[in-house]
Design an enzyme around this catalytic site. Structure first.
Site, short mmCIF file in Angstrom:
data_model
loop_
_atom_site.label_atom_id
_atom_site.label_comp_id
_atom_site.label_asym_id
_atom_site.label_seq_id
_atom_site.Cartn_x
_atom_site.Cartn_y
_atom_site.Cartn_z
N CYS A 85 0.82 -1.20 0.00
CA CYS A 85 0.00 0.00 0.00
C CYS A 85 0.87 1.26 0.00
O CYS A 85 1.56 1.51 -0.97
CB CYS A 85 -1.00 -0.04 1.16
SG CYS A 85 -2.35 1.15 0.97
N HIS A 190 -3.59 -5.19 0.56
CA HIS A 190 -2.99 -5.60 1.84
C HIS A 190 -2.98 -7.13 1.93
O HIS A 190 -4.01 -7.72 2.29
CB HIS A 190 -3.80 -5.04 3.00
CG HIS A 190 -3.64 -3.57 3.18
ND1 HIS A 190 -2.73 -3.01 4.05
CD2 HIS A 190 -4.26 -2.53 2.58
CE1 HIS A 190 -2.80 -1.70 3.99
NE2 HIS A 190 -3.73 -1.37 3.10
N GLU A 192 -1.78 -8.86 4.19
CA GLU A 192 -2.00 -9.22 5.60
C GLU A 192 -3.47 -9.17 5.98
O GLU A 192 -3.85 -9.62 7.05
CB GLU A 192 -1.13 -8.34 6.51
CG GLU A 192 -1.62 -6.91 6.74
CD GLU A 192 -1.28 -5.94 5.60
OE1 GLU A 192 -0.95 -6.40 4.49
OE2 GLU A 192 -1.36 -4.73 5.83
#
Lengths: 209, 269
Positions: A85, A190, A192
């Site tokens: 990002c 993202h 994650e």
């Protein structure tokens, strides 16, 4: 494999817990690094620029700590780096976030600008999006189509045909979803926050590069 | 793609159902309920602590959570538990009023933190939170109700009227830089009579920030109706997911088959 993978998560503000936790899930150790003199950097096999904060303050913090010089060195010595990002955006030439021009690390040519809204597309761009593949990459191996990943971004790089763009996603215009040059990677999404797809992507980055 | 988001309401460390923000009935062990919801491949999960009193005695030894029930601590425990169980984005909130709380929730595994009353009572804290953790980490929860001829925003679990018009308030939180607005109709809470289509439509068309609609989901067609609003980010609900086996999977299959842009539902092993 006996190799000890160790990821340096570069801190320039914001929440770095989500990414350390995701790395933990694939059995990879990591540490949050705020200074180029941190001795843990000597053991780093991979570097992650996390996706939190704003470009001007992040770049300023990197300059103040001297980590920007360290990163330039790491990029030229081919240490695998993943920018997530904002982390990806810092790898471009410049960003206009916060109403000022911030110079980035310049690995990828291009400029980061604010996304434009439409009746369908809000800003920030939040939620699960699908990717369209461009130039070939191994980073999405074993990720099932249609490549669903979680995005939260108000800024981005408008897609232009460039050899380093490996995937795009649709907002009001097409924006770069992933970029790759040698061993430097950037993703606008993202990993994650992207469930199993995200873990597969991170595994590809850690174990495949 | 549009999201369907289960909300787990917690009061005094127990999962509860809510009706008009007033009546709460206990559903049981958050452990089991969270495991179930998280196994369903939800697009995102929200945990909200709606406990009314700061100090409550724990009568439930069977919860095995061992939280001390002072403010916030049970939410942190549940966040830690949930983040171990899921890889889905996890957003948590309830009485968030200082930066330490946010730091603690993020370090316990929350991906985003939801702030409600503080947007009205402590603007500085909200500005600081967005500066410190990034706007992408903060969601504004906005509860509203039709009151004195207008849709007004209420805070403190719907007990206190801000006298601010809903659209004006949502523009204010959007301008502060939050990543999304969770708009919750108090009038429709827990009634299962459908989402507040008219108001949500208005919010989505007036705001550039993504809107998640909440309040009123009673059946799958309610989700289909609200998610058809152009530009809506997602729809959230609490009660509906507690009564039916495989409710999340069946709902998502329904939405997918009706042609809405949602993630393709998958059954997990």
């Amino acid at each position: 494999m006996s190799k000890d993978y160790f990821v340096a998560i570069i801190k320039y503000g914001g929440n770095t817990h989500s990414i350390s936790q995701a790395l933990g899930r694939i059995g990879v150790k990591s540490a949050v690094i705020q200074s180029p003199h941190d001795t843990k950097l000597n053991f780093a096999t991979h570097i992650i620029l996390p996706g939190v904060g704003a470009a001007p303050s992040a770049m300023r913090q990197l300059q103040v700590s001297g980590l920007n010089q360290f990163l330039v060195g790491a990029i030229s010595s081919n240490i695998p780096i993943l920018g997530i990002c904002l982390g990806m955006q810092l790898l471009f030439e410049s960003s206009s976030e916060g109403g000022v021009q911030t110079r980035g690390l310049g690995v990828f040519s291009g400029h980061i600008s604010k996304l434009k809204t439409s009746s369908v597309h809000k800003v920030p761009n939040v939620g699960w999006r699908t990717l369209s593949m461009k130039n070939s990459t191994k980073m999405f191996d074993h990720v099932p189509e249609p490549y669903e990943f979680f995005f939260i971004n108000a800024f981005g790089s408008v897609f232009e045909e460039q050899h380093f763009v490996t995937s795009v996603t649709q907002h009001s215009v097409s924006i770069c979803a992933s970029v790759e040059l040698k061993r430097t990677l950037g993703v606008q999404f993202h990993p994650e926050l992207s469930g199993e797809n995200g873990l597969q992507f991170l595994s590809n980055f850690i174990f495949g590069s | 793609m549009k999201r369907v988001i289960p909300i787990v309401l917690i009061a005094q460390g127990r999962v509860v159902l809510s009706r008009n923000f007033a009546r709460h009935s206990i559903q049981g062990d958050p452990n089991q309920i969270l495991s179930r919801l998280l196994a369903w491949d939800s697009d995102e999960v929200i945990i909200l602590d709606i406990s009314r009193n700061d100090r409550v005695k724990n009568f439930r030894d069977d919860l095995k959570l061992k939280p001390d029930f002072n403010t916030g601590s049970s939410l942190t425990d549940l966040t830690r538990l949930s983040s171990k169980l899921t890889m889905t984005p996890l957003s948590v909130g309830g009485k968030i009023s200082n930066l330490t709380q946010i730091e603690e929730l993020l370090s316990s595994g929350a991906d985003r933190v939801i702030i409600n009353s503080s947007f009205s009572t402590n603007r500085k804290f909200c500005v600081d939170a967005i500066k410190e953790f990034g706007g992408s980490t903060i969601i504004a929860s906005v509860d509203y109700k039709f009151y004195k001829d207008d849709f007004k925003v209420f805070i403190r679990n719907g007990t206190e009227c801000t006298n601010t018009n809903l659209v004006t308030y949502c523009k204010y939180v959007s301008d502060l830089g939050v990543s999304e607005v969770l708009a919750n109709s108090i009038d429709r809470d827990g009634l299962g009579k459908g989402f507040d289509i008219e108001v949500i439509n208005k919010l989505v068309s007036h705001l550039q920030t993504p809107i998640i609609a909440c309040g009123g989901a009673g059946k799958d067609s309610d989700f289909i109706e609200v998610l058809q609003i152009e530009g809506i980010s997602g729809a959230a609900a609490a009660n509906i997911f507690h009564f039916k086996e495989n409710s999340m999977y069946l709902l998502k299959r329904n939405l997918f088959e009706s042609g809405l842009p949602v993630r393709k539902p998958r059954i997990r092993d």
